[in-house]
Design an enzyme around this catalytic site. Sequence first.
Site, PDB file in Angstrom:
ATOM      1  N   TYR A 172       0.833  -1.212   0.000  1.00 15.01           N
ATOM      2  CA  TYR A 172       0.000   0.000   0.000  1.00 15.01           C
ATOM      3  C   TYR A 172       0.869   1.264   0.000  1.00 15.01           C
ATOM      4  O   TYR A 172       0.608   2.209  -0.744  1.00 15.01           O
ATOM      5  CB  TYR A 172      -0.901  -0.056   1.234  1.00 15.01           C
ATOM      6  CG  TYR A 172      -1.876   1.071   1.405  1.00 15.01           C
ATOM      7  CD1 TYR A 172      -3.032   1.145   0.631  1.00 15.01           C
ATOM      8  CD2 TYR A 172      -1.668   2.070   2.365  1.00 15.01           C
ATOM      9  CE1 TYR A 172      -3.953   2.172   0.817  1.00 15.01           C
ATOM     10  CE2 TYR A 172      -2.577   3.102   2.557  1.00 15.01           C
ATOM     11  CZ  TYR A 172      -3.723   3.140   1.779  1.00 15.01           C
ATOM     12  OH  TYR A 172      -4.627   4.160   1.967  1.00 15.01           O
ATOM     13  N   LYS A 200       0.917   4.055  -2.958  1.00 12.80           N
ATOM     14  CA  LYS A 200       0.568   5.462  -2.708  1.00 12.80           C
ATOM     15  C   LYS A 200       1.760   6.384  -3.010  1.00 12.80           C
ATOM     16  O   LYS A 200       1.569   7.505  -3.476  1.00 12.80           O
ATOM     17  CB  LYS A 200       0.087   5.637  -1.267  1.00 12.80           C
ATOM     18  CG  LYS A 200      -1.245   4.928  -0.970  1.00 12.80           C
ATOM     19  CD  LYS A 200      -2.388   5.422  -1.857  1.00 12.80           C
ATOM     20  CE  LYS A 200      -3.746   4.924  -1.368  1.00 12.80           C
ATOM     21  NZ  LYS A 200      -4.864   5.383  -2.207  1.00 12.80           N
TER      22      LYS A 200
HETATM   23  P1  NAD Z   1     -13.295   2.341   1.980  1.00  8.26           P
HETATM   24  O1  NAD Z   1     -12.804   0.943   2.019  1.00  8.26           O
HETATM   25  O2  NAD Z   1     -14.316   2.786   2.958  1.00  8.26           O
HETATM   26  O3  NAD Z   1     -13.823   2.690   0.525  1.00  8.26           O
HETATM   27  C1  NAD Z   1     -13.086   2.351  -0.615  1.00  8.26           C
HETATM   28  C2  NAD Z   1     -13.929   2.576  -1.834  1.00  8.26           C
HETATM   29  O4  NAD Z   1     -13.177   2.143  -2.975  1.00  8.26           O
HETATM   30  C3  NAD Z   1     -15.217   1.787  -1.830  1.00  8.26           C
HETATM   31  O5  NAD Z   1     -16.236   2.552  -2.434  1.00  8.26           O
HETATM   32  C4  NAD Z   1     -14.878   0.568  -2.699  1.00  8.26           C
HETATM   33  O6  NAD Z   1     -15.995   0.018  -3.339  1.00  8.26           O
HETATM   34  C5  NAD Z   1     -13.944   1.218  -3.704  1.00  8.26           C
HETATM   35  N1  NAD Z   1     -13.087   0.264  -4.395  1.00  8.26           N
HETATM   36  C6  NAD Z   1     -12.124  -0.518  -3.874  1.00  8.26           C
HETATM   37  N2  NAD Z   1     -11.568  -1.268  -4.842  1.00  8.26           N
HETATM   38  C7  NAD Z   1     -12.180  -0.927  -5.997  1.00  8.26           C
HETATM   39  C8  NAD Z   1     -12.060  -1.339  -7.335  1.00  8.26           C
HETATM   40  N3  NAD Z   1     -11.170  -2.264  -7.706  1.00  8.26           N
HETATM   41  N4  NAD Z   1     -12.870  -0.797  -8.256  1.00  8.26           N
HETATM   42  C9  NAD Z   1     -13.765   0.130  -7.917  1.00  8.26           C
HETATM   43  N5  NAD Z   1     -13.935   0.586  -6.653  1.00  8.26           N
HETATM   44  C10 NAD Z   1     -13.157   0.042  -5.722  1.00  8.26           C
HETATM   45  O7  NAD Z   1     -11.999   3.221   2.072  1.00  8.26           O
HETATM   46  P2  NAD Z   1     -11.787   4.797   2.309  1.00  8.26           P
HETATM   47  O8  NAD Z   1     -11.146   4.953   3.628  1.00  8.26           O
HETATM   48  O9  NAD Z   1     -12.990   5.581   1.975  1.00  8.26           O
HETATM   49  O10 NAD Z   1     -10.644   5.038   1.191  1.00  8.26           O
HETATM   50  C11 NAD Z   1     -10.777   5.887   0.082  1.00  8.26           C
HETATM   51  C12 NAD Z   1      -9.409   6.261  -0.393  1.00  8.26           C
HETATM   52  O11 NAD Z   1      -8.729   6.981   0.656  1.00  8.26           O
HETATM   53  C13 NAD Z   1      -8.529   5.068  -0.732  1.00  8.26           C
HETATM   54  O12 NAD Z   1      -7.755   5.353  -1.873  1.00  8.26           O
HETATM   55  C14 NAD Z   1      -7.648   4.943   0.495  1.00  8.26           C
HETATM   56  O13 NAD Z   1      -6.434   4.311   0.172  1.00  8.26           O
HETATM   57  C15 NAD Z   1      -7.478   6.386   0.877  1.00  8.26           C
HETATM   58  N6  NAD Z   1      -7.081   6.592   2.274  1.00  8.26           N
HETATM   59  C16 NAD Z   1      -7.890   6.229   3.309  1.00  8.26           C
HETATM   60  C17 NAD Z   1      -7.457   6.439   4.620  1.00  8.26           C
HETATM   61  C18 NAD Z   1      -8.276   6.075   5.827  1.00  8.26           C
HETATM   62  O14 NAD Z   1      -7.774   6.160   6.945  1.00  8.26           O
HETATM   63  N7  NAD Z   1      -9.523   5.719   5.698  1.00  8.26           N
HETATM   64  C19 NAD Z   1      -6.201   7.026   4.846  1.00  8.26           C
HETATM   65  C20 NAD Z   1      -5.414   7.373   3.769  1.00  8.26           C
HETATM   66  C21 NAD Z   1      -5.868   7.159   2.492  1.00  8.26           C
END
Ligand code: NAD
Length: 248
Positions: free
Chosen positions: A156, A160
Amino acid sequence: MSDLTGKVAVVTGGTRGIGLAIAAWMLEHGASVVISGRDADRLNIALKELARDGAPVGGLVADAARREGADRLVEMARERFGHLDVLVNNAGITRDGLVIRMKDEDWDRVLETNLKGAFLMIRAASKAMVRRKTGGRIINIASTAGAMGNAGQANYSAAKAGLIGLTKATARELAHWGILVNAVAPGLVETDMAAALPADARDALLAQVPLKRIGTAREVAEMVGFLAGDGAAYVTGQVFHVNGGLYM
Ligand code: NAD
């Protein structure tokens, strides 16, 4: 206040968490939005929630890691709403584990979804934006892990960090056409992804946050919304950290 009236946005992975909050923010600020997700039921629930007041929103079941999905998403934005102005590469997954035990498929799947998926979407969307000659905005959702590394998340963190490189390279390439490319790097944000972290890893991260709390998806959406709007017209190739001070 940011105004996105008349703008059309695609948000990948917009069915829950940060992506759903970004889609809602953009609709509230006048944009039309297309979201994608892998699960049809989850997508329909999100669409119902977003379209409650007749908001202009569409959705597509599409795997962000596959080229067909990227092309179809851009097509859908153009067919439903006429053009595409803003792309948010938000879809992302984690498959955590120590590097000595990490399976090839956990490495591949995380790189494919988080990094290759963004490349596929940027290629498809920027072609449409270049053709239309009215510029555009691309916002990639990276992570603190991509800037500082996170033990247990080699795949990951690499994806990123790669996304940050992709942001800077494409910002240079696409500037000529008025397409601005930036990244937003959230820290620990209250979503299903953060909830899936082991409690000790989550607590260890939280202990390093100067603001002493987890962030909200809405707080990430505010930064993405700013970057999509007129106020960010002279901003490209940058990484914006929304992390309560976890990484400075
Ligand atoms: P989440 O798991 O709640 O949501 C992820 C979303 O991505 C969902 O809608 C899922 O359906 C979609 N998804 C995953 N794989 C997919 C694919 N192959 N095709 C289409 N859709 C797909 O996660 P989140 O926390 O909302 O994360 C959103 C973004 O933010 C991600 O890129 C994650 O890496 C990033 N992020 C999250 C955090 C955190 O703490 N939550 C921190 C840093 C970065």
